[in-house]
Motif scaffolding. Structure first.
Motif, mmCIF file in Angstrom:
data_model
loop_
_atom_site.group_PDB
_atom_site.id
_atom_site.type_symbol
_atom_site.label_atom_id
_atom_site.label_comp_id
_atom_site.label_asym_id
_atom_site.label_seq_id
_atom_site.Cartn_x
_atom_site.Cartn_y
_atom_site.Cartn_z
ATOM 1 N N LYS A 75 0.826 -1.207 0.000
ATOM 2 C CA LYS A 75 0.000 0.000 0.000
ATOM 3 C C LYS A 75 0.862 1.260 0.000
ATOM 4 C CE LYS A 75 -4.042 -1.991 2.322
ATOM 5 N NZ LYS A 75 -4.897 -1.952 3.550
ATOM 6 N N ILE A 76 1.963 1.216 0.762
ATOM 7 C CA ILE A 76 2.873 2.366 0.815
ATOM 8 C C ILE A 76 3.471 2.639 -0.559
ATOM 9 C CG2 ILE A 76 5.086 3.185 1.731
ATOM 10 C CD1 ILE A 76 4.436 1.698 4.325
ATOM 11 N N LEU A 77 3.907 1.564 -1.226
ATOM 12 C CA LEU A 77 4.533 1.714 -2.541
ATOM 13 C C LEU A 77 3.517 2.131 -3.595
ATOM 14 C CD1 LEU A 77 6.948 -1.352 -2.502
ATOM 15 C CD2 LEU A 77 7.523 1.059 -2.169
ATOM 16 N N GLN A 78 2.301 1.563 -3.532
ATOM 17 C CA GLN A 78 1.265 1.959 -4.491
ATOM 18 C C GLN A 78 0.942 3.440 -4.346
ATOM 19 O OE1 GLN A 78 -0.480 -0.248 -6.905
ATOM 20 N NE2 GLN A 78 -0.761 1.847 -7.640
ATOM 21 N N SER A 79 0.847 3.893 -3.099
ATOM 22 C CA SER A 79 0.577 5.311 -2.845
ATOM 23 C C SER A 79 1.719 6.188 -3.331
ATOM 24 C CB SER A 79 0.347 5.529 -1.343
ATOM 25 O OG SER A 79 0.188 6.903 -1.052
ATOM 26 N N TYR A 80 2.955 5.734 -3.128
ATOM 27 C CA TYR A 80 4.126 6.519 -3.550
ATOM 28 C C TYR A 80 4.129 6.711 -5.061
ATOM 29 C CZ TYR A 80 8.947 7.973 -4.313
ATOM 30 O OH TYR A 80 10.065 8.664 -4.726
ATOM 31 N N PHE A 81 3.876 5.636 -5.801
ATOM 32 C CA PHE A 81 3.917 5.742 -7.266
ATOM 33 C C PHE A 81 2.667 6.427 -7.827
ATOM 34 C CE2 PHE A 81 7.189 2.481 -6.647
ATOM 35 C CZ PHE A 81 8.198 3.037 -7.422
ATOM 36 N N ASP A 82 1.536 6.322 -7.127
ATOM 37 C CA ASP A 82 0.353 7.077 -7.543
ATOM 38 C C ASP A 82 0.632 8.579 -7.489
ATOM 39 O OD1 ASP A 82 -1.147 4.829 -8.009
ATOM 40 O OD2 ASP A 82 -2.217 4.896 -6.092
#
Length: 352
Positions: A75-82
């Motif tokens: 979730k952290i990585l998905q949010s970062y790339f979003d």
């Protein structure tokens, strides 16, 4: 005077050790590579990112197997790339989803491989990418992108100053400018290459010697830059980086122990050949397309040479000024001692 020199050298040792420890803790000038493939119903974005900077920027440790990454970290990585990687298909923001994340080795260096899929209704006529990955933590970060769309290939370089890609707008001048700037930034953040060149300036006794040494260094590293980029000659990255550190150690020691003798152009030639492999690292890893191959190499190398000229033009007048002062007799060995310490630290970090 001897006591003052000793104190100065001890201060330099302390400062140098502190600085090199900080450099080891967080390395700037990170590199990245993008492969963007446009298909009928989706766009695949493959990212290769420097692992150390990835961990620093996202706060997520990524040295585990892909299936061991926790849901929270996903979730952290998905949010970062979003937030930091936006893709617009025909002007409409596409929602990306991370498919895979895994650690890999590229030229003996740790990278993180990320694949993101962006679903689209049909093949876009225009594609826009806003890239802001790593720039908050590393302004010197550069990402070389290759885009495949409608059977054509385009190349682009994301930097702190240029973060938006628009397909169809790339041309010869744009590409040339980007690789020229990339070369300048590469030498400006290549502290080992800079210290080697400064050591040559300190050891030279006449302007003619400076021209001879710098010209020899330039010709040598230009040769291996081209050979390594086209894949004709390859050396292990660890070996190249270790020998670059040794070249700094040698020239600094020569300036300290033999201050009245000039540097050998033949040794500078050999060291220059090795430095060229270091310069070629980013180009050889990006798999340049045939259409832009010559342009990319030419203007990247011109950027390195231009950056080198700027740096030496700023430093040489300072050295000339100090040479006329009485304290130059301790200035030269003190600076050479600091450079020697940097070389030693870099050598042990890279070789072991």
């Amino acid at each position: 005077m001897k006591h003052k020199l000793l104190v100065l050298i001890l201060i330099i040792i302390a400062v140098t050790t502190s600085v090199t420890n900080n450099v080891e803790a967080h390395s700037m000038n990170s590199e990245g590579f993008s492969m963007i493939r446009v298909q009928e119903d989706h766009i695949t974005y493959d990212l290769l990112l420097d692992q150390e900077e990835f961990i620093h920027a996202t706060g997520v440790q990524i040295d585990a197997e892909p299936n061991e990454i926790t849901e929270e970290n996903n979730k952290i990585l998905q949010s970062y790339f979003d937030e930091n990687l936006e893709l617009y298909s025909n002007g409409v923001l596409a929602k990306g989803k991370i498919d895979t994340i895994k650690p890999i080795q590229l030229e003996e260096r740790p990278f993180v491989s990320i694949t993101i899929s962006f679903p689209v209704e049909h093949t876009p006529e225009s594609l826009n990418v806003d890239y802001n990955v790593f720039f908050e933590t590393d302004p010197s970060h550069a990402n070389v992108a290759k885009i495949e769309i409608d059977g054509n290939e385009e190349e682009f370089v994301f930097t702190y100053e240029v973060r938006e890609l628009n397909t169809g707008e790339m041309n010869f001048l744009t590409s040339a400018k980007q690789f020229l700037v990339l070369g300048i930034e590469h030498i400006f953040t290549g502290y080992d290459h800079i210290l080697f060149a400064i050591s040559l300036l300190i050891g030279a006794k006449t302007f003619r010697q400076i021209i001879t040494l710098i010209t020899t260094f330039t010709i040598a590293h230009s040769i291996t830059l081209v050979l390594a980029t086209i894949g004709l000659v390859q050396l292990p990255g660890r070996l190249v980086e270790s020998v670059i550190a040794l070249s700094i150690i040698y020239v600094a020691l020569h300036n300290i122990t033999q201050p009245n003798s000039k540097q050998s152009p033949w040794l500078v030639l050999i060291f220059g050949l090795v430095h060229g492999f270091g310069f070629a690292g980013i180009l050889s890893e990006m798999n340049l397309s045939q259409g832009n191959f010559a342009t990319s190499i030419l203007f990247f190398n011109l950027g390195i040479e231009l950056g080198q000229v700027i740096i030496l033009s700023l430093i040489y007048p300072v050295i000339l000024f100090i040479q006329k002062k009485q304290y130059y007799k301790w200035f030269a060995p003190s600076v050479s001692t600091a450079i020697l310490l940097f070389g030693l630290v870099w050598f042990f970090q890279r070789a072991f």
